[in-house]
Design a protein around this motif. Structure first.
Motif, PDB file in Angstrom:
ATOM      1  N   PRO A   4       5.617  19.241  -5.536  1.00  0.00           N
ATOM      2  CA  PRO A   4       6.617  18.166  -5.519  1.00  0.00           C
ATOM      3  C   PRO A   4       6.144  17.079  -4.563  1.00  0.00           C
ATOM      4  CG  PRO A   4       7.434  20.092  -4.330  1.00  0.00           C
ATOM      5  CD  PRO A   4       6.126  20.484  -4.960  1.00  0.00           C
ATOM      6  N   THR A   5       5.983  15.878  -5.090  1.00  0.00           N
ATOM      7  CA  THR A   5       5.275  14.810  -4.386  1.00  0.00           C
ATOM      8  C   THR A   5       6.076  13.526  -4.376  1.00  0.00           C
ATOM      9  OG1 THR A   5       3.158  15.788  -5.049  1.00  0.00           O
ATOM     10  CG2 THR A   5       3.127  13.454  -4.417  1.00  0.00           C
ATOM     11  N   VAL A   6       6.072  12.850  -3.247  1.00  0.00           N
ATOM     12  CA  VAL A   6       6.684  11.528  -3.155  1.00  0.00           C
ATOM     13  C   VAL A   6       5.606  10.489  -2.850  1.00  0.00           C
ATOM     14  CG1 VAL A   6       9.008  12.294  -2.512  1.00  0.00           C
ATOM     15  CG2 VAL A   6       7.328  11.858  -0.728  1.00  0.00           C
ATOM     16  N   ILE A   7       5.855   9.306  -3.355  1.00  0.00           N
ATOM     17  CA  ILE A   7       5.049   8.131  -3.023  1.00  0.00           C
ATOM     18  C   ILE A   7       5.838   7.353  -1.991  1.00  0.00           C
ATOM     19  CG2 ILE A   7       4.120   5.942  -3.899  1.00  0.00           C
ATOM     20  CD1 ILE A   7       2.561   8.480  -4.782  1.00  0.00           C
ATOM     21  N   VAL A   8       5.182   6.954  -0.903  1.00  0.00           N
ATOM     22  CA  VAL A   8       5.829   6.281   0.206  1.00  0.00           C
ATOM     23  C   VAL A   8       5.155   4.934   0.430  1.00  0.00           C
ATOM     24  CG1 VAL A   8       6.349   6.434   2.677  1.00  0.00           C
ATOM     25  CG2 VAL A   8       6.382   8.506   1.265  1.00  0.00           C
ATOM     26  N   GLU A   9       5.961   3.899   0.600  1.00  0.00           N
ATOM     27  CA  GLU A   9       5.408   2.599   0.984  1.00  0.00           C
ATOM     28  C   GLU A   9       4.981   2.720   2.441  1.00  0.00           C
ATOM     29  OE1 GLU A   9       6.501  -2.088   0.654  1.00  0.00           O
ATOM     30  OE2 GLU A   9       8.119  -0.717   1.173  1.00  0.00           O
ATOM     31  N   MET A  61       0.845  -1.186   0.000  1.00  0.00           N
ATOM     32  CA  MET A  61       0.000   0.000   0.000  1.00  0.00           C
ATOM     33  C   MET A  61       0.882   1.239   0.000  1.00  0.00           C
ATOM     34  SD  MET A  61      -3.163   0.968   0.228  1.00  0.00           S
ATOM     35  CE  MET A  61      -4.101   2.386   0.659  1.00  0.00           C
ATOM     36  N   TYR A  62       0.493   2.206  -0.799  1.00  0.00           N
ATOM     37  CA  TYR A  62       1.260   3.440  -0.919  1.00  0.00           C
ATOM     38  C   TYR A  62       0.426   4.648  -0.506  1.00  0.00           C
ATOM     39  CZ  TYR A  62       4.304   0.585  -3.863  1.00  0.00           C
ATOM     40  OH  TYR A  62       5.139  -0.396  -4.343  1.00  0.00           O
ATOM     41  N   ILE A  63       1.112   5.647   0.000  1.00  0.00           N
ATOM     42  CA  ILE A  63       0.506   6.943   0.279  1.00  0.00           C
ATOM     43  C   ILE A  63       1.362   7.994  -0.414  1.00  0.00           C
ATOM     44  CG2 ILE A  63      -0.521   6.239   2.488  1.00  0.00           C
ATOM     45  CD1 ILE A  63       1.852   7.670   3.886  1.00  0.00           C
ATOM     46  N   HIS A  64       0.808   9.191  -0.570  1.00  0.00           N
ATOM     47  CA  HIS A  64       1.616  10.271  -1.132  1.00  0.00           C
ATOM     48  C   HIS A  64       1.651  11.427  -0.141  1.00  0.00           C
ATOM     49  CE1 HIS A  64      -2.328  11.912  -2.326  1.00  0.00           C
ATOM     50  NE2 HIS A  64      -1.708  13.080  -2.364  1.00  0.00           N
ATOM     51  N   ARG A  65       2.728  12.216  -0.250  1.00  0.00           N
ATOM     52  CA  ARG A  65       2.888  13.395   0.577  1.00  0.00           C
ATOM     53  C   ARG A  65       3.829  14.354  -0.128  1.00  0.00           C
ATOM     54  NH1 ARG A  65       7.938  13.168   2.399  1.00  0.00           N
ATOM     55  NH2 ARG A  65       8.854  11.206   3.127  1.00  0.00           N
ATOM     56  N   PRO A  66       3.883  15.607   0.335  1.00  0.00           N
ATOM     57  CA  PRO A  66       4.824  16.551  -0.277  1.00  0.00           C
ATOM     58  C   PRO A  66       6.276  16.127  -0.048  1.00  0.00           C
ATOM     59  CG  PRO A  66       3.136  17.727   0.968  1.00  0.00           C
ATOM     60  CD  PRO A  66       2.974  16.260   1.287  1.00  0.00           C
ATOM     61  N   LEU A  67       7.130  16.472  -0.976  1.00  0.00           N
ATOM     62  CA  LEU A  67       8.562  16.228  -0.857  1.00  0.00           C
ATOM     63  C   LEU A  67       9.099  16.917   0.392  1.00  0.00           C
ATOM     64  CD1 LEU A  67      11.295  15.321  -2.264  1.00  0.00           C
ATOM     65  CD2 LEU A  67      11.331  17.649  -3.201  1.00  0.00           C
ATOM     66  N   ALA A  68       9.957  16.237   1.128  1.00  0.00           N
ATOM     67  CA  ALA A  68      10.625  16.812   2.302  1.00  0.00           C
ATOM     68  C   ALA A  68      12.129  16.786   2.063  1.00  0.00           C
ATOM     69  CB  ALA A  68      10.277  16.006   3.557  1.00  0.00           C
ATOM     70  N   GLU A  69      12.838  17.656   2.754  1.00  0.00           N
ATOM     71  CA  GLU A  69      14.286  17.743   2.572  1.00  0.00           C
ATOM     72  C   GLU A  69      14.975  16.407   2.810  1.00  0.00           C
ATOM     73  OE1 GLU A  69      18.154  20.214   4.196  1.00  0.00           O
ATOM     74  OE2 GLU A  69      16.161  21.055   4.511  1.00  0.00           O
ATOM     75  N   GLU A  70      14.479  15.646   3.784  1.00  0.00           N
ATOM     76  CA  GLU A  70      15.121  14.365   4.080  1.00  0.00           C
ATOM     77  C   GLU A  70      14.904  13.311   2.975  1.00  0.00           C
ATOM     78  OE1 GLU A  70      11.256  14.581   6.537  1.00  0.00           O
ATOM     79  OE2 GLU A  70      12.953  15.909   6.200  1.00  0.00           O
TER      80      GLU A  70
END
Length: 160
Positions: free
Chosen positions: A51-56, A1-10
């Motif tokens: 700017p968006t990342v997909i996170v497991e 399952m994946y979620i998305h969130r804004p890009l973070a510096e880390e």
């Protein structure tokens, strides 16, 4: 399952590991120089939106990244798309496309999401076609080394 969130510096260092070659990085951004660095990602973000990342969800690992540019009432462009090698073929790219379609519609009122995919990126072209993107134009450009590149421009409705 994946979620998305804004890009973070880390997230920057991890995203830098995604392009496995100069060719893959070129597909993400023709302006970037291999290997990708956090500074390049920050530079590429200028003039971009969402700017968006997909996170497991189960591991918290970043699996994919993209952003939007040239956002307008009718259309937005999808840019800087890259998926971690360990998540390719495992649904992360699909989750990224769904998230970016939703962001284009909800944040910018776009009716269509557009993208450019180089003719040599057969995996990308097949993926976008499978997910409902259709070609609408081509652009021919000359690279720094004199080679010519065909870029196929594709579009998909955001679901208005």
């Amino acid at each position: 399952m994946y979620i998305h969130r804004p890009l973070a510096e880390e997230d920057l260092e991890r995203i830098c590991t995604f392009p496995q070659s100069a060719e893959e990085l070129f597909y993400m951004s023709p302006r970037a120089k291999f290997p990708l660095t956090p500074e390049q990602i920050l530079e590429l973000r200028k003039g971009r939106y969402d700017p968006t990342v997909i996170v497991e969800e189960s591991t918290g690992r970043v699996a994919a990244y993209a952003n939007i540019y040239d956002a307008g009432e009718e259309v937005c462009w999808l840019g800087n798309v890259i998926v971690s090698p360990e998540y390719r073929g495992k649904g992360a790219a699909e989750a990224l496309i769904r998230a970016m379609l939703r962001l284009a519609k909800e944040n910018h009122g776009a009716k269509r999401l557009l993208l450019s995919c180089h003719n040599t990126n057969s995996r990308g072209l097949a993926f976008y076609h499978k997910h409902g993107f259709r070609p609408f134009d081509i652009r021919i450009s000359t690279l720094d080394d004199g080679r010519r590149m065909i870029t196929i421009q594709m579009e998909k409705e955001t679901g208005h």
